[in-house]
Design an enzyme around this catalytic site. Sequence first.
Site, PDB file in Angstrom:
ATOM      1  N   LYS A  55      21.645 -85.093 -25.366  1.00 47.15           N
ATOM      2  CA  LYS A  55      22.306 -83.979 -25.003  1.00 47.15           C
ATOM      3  C   LYS A  55      21.462 -82.618 -25.631  1.00 47.15           C
ATOM      4  O   LYS A  55      21.233 -81.707 -24.622  1.00 47.15           O
ATOM      5  CB  LYS A  55      23.717 -83.773 -25.640  1.00 47.15           C
ATOM      6  CG  LYS A  55      24.724 -85.035 -25.055  1.00 47.15           C
ATOM      7  CD  LYS A  55      25.853 -85.003 -25.680  1.00 47.15           C
ATOM      8  CE  LYS A  55      26.666 -86.143 -25.281  1.00 47.15           C
ATOM      9  NZ  LYS A  55      27.991 -86.641 -25.944  1.00 47.15           N
ATOM     10  N   GLN A  99      31.005 -84.575 -31.141  1.00 42.26           N
ATOM     11  CA  GLN A  99      30.735 -85.896 -30.623  1.00 42.26           C
ATOM     12  C   GLN A  99      31.748 -86.848 -31.520  1.00 42.26           C
ATOM     13  O   GLN A  99      32.100 -86.918 -32.661  1.00 42.26           O
ATOM     14  CB  GLN A  99      29.246 -86.384 -31.272  1.00 42.26           C
ATOM     15  CG  GLN A  99      28.757 -87.786 -30.872  1.00 42.26           C
ATOM     16  CD  GLN A  99      28.561 -87.909 -29.559  1.00 42.26           C
ATOM     17  OE1 GLN A  99      28.197 -86.999 -28.767  1.00 42.26           O
ATOM     18  NE2 GLN A  99      29.352 -89.062 -28.950  1.00 42.26           N
ATOM     19  N   ASP A 122      33.889 -80.407 -22.991  1.00 44.15           N
ATOM     20  CA  ASP A 122      34.157 -81.870 -22.887  1.00 44.15           C
ATOM     21  C   ASP A 122      35.497 -81.982 -22.185  1.00 44.15           C
ATOM     22  O   ASP A 122      35.630 -82.885 -21.743  1.00 44.15           O
ATOM     23  CB  ASP A 122      34.633 -82.392 -24.249  1.00 44.15           C
ATOM     24  CG  ASP A 122      33.335 -83.439 -24.683  1.00 44.15           C
ATOM     25  OD1 ASP A 122      32.622 -83.729 -23.813  1.00 44.15           O
ATOM     26  OD2 ASP A 122      33.089 -83.819 -25.847  1.00 44.15           O
TER      27      ASP A 122
END
Length: 294
Positions: A55, A99, A122
Amino acid sequence: MPMATIIDGKAIAQTIRKEIADEVRSLSQNYNKVPGLAVVIVGTRKDSQSYVSMKRKACAEVGIRSVDIDLPEQISEEEVIAKVHELNENPDVHGILVQLPLPKHISEEKVLSEISIEKDVDGFHPLNIGKLAMKGREPLFQPCTPKGCLELLIRSGISIKGKNAVVVGRSNIVGLPVSLLLLKADATVTIVHSHTSNPESIIREADIIIAAAGQPKMIKGGWLKSGAAVIDVGTNAVDDPTRKSGYRLVGDVDFEEANKVAGWLTPVPGGVGPMTVAMLLKNTLDGAKRKFTQ
């Protein structure tokens, strides 16, 4: 034997990344600012670390500033939340990604709901999911993997409106939100899960299948309607002594079998995976654009 059209997620993601890079460049010229993404990782899980470095690398490639927050495994929940609050306040950060999974002693629900809804790239904040579920409402961000699945269908010219879509799996990360997105796109949606009796007969009716069950090669060629569009979200490691790593990745769909029946099919790897990262970059860009043009 007619073969399915393989949906090349890598190539589509690359096209999207180029579009994003162009937009980032013009933002930088017009506002003298670039989008910023904070990537928070807690602990040293190998898979999480490789996702995170992917990422961060993707950010660099399109000109998004990546803010790296690496926290020790033993950190308290309060300290993680304090870090999130600090990033919420930082005007140079337009997206915050934590994460998952987090270490056992930290509540994912608590931490995720502390992320500012304006920076929830997200798309997992309960307010964003709630708006996704409601007719006539739009979340600020759609979750990355589900959004990537729909983008693959749309950019491959597969129509969704009025079609029978079956989602296999009901996780908060993929199954549930992708079913909500398909509903927003006017599909008729069925969710198949571990308590569904006779999943084959339901899957056989589907024009569109999104497989996100985490079961290697669970969906056989015989379960598919001829010409169906199959998006395989599964990434399952199976033993393979011929590989240097000792394993290879397979999806939730039996690719060889499905390839003979489906109309469209995503490979694993190289299908949905690259799209998830591309959508994360897109969400970060959109968050920054909202702020810059306020």
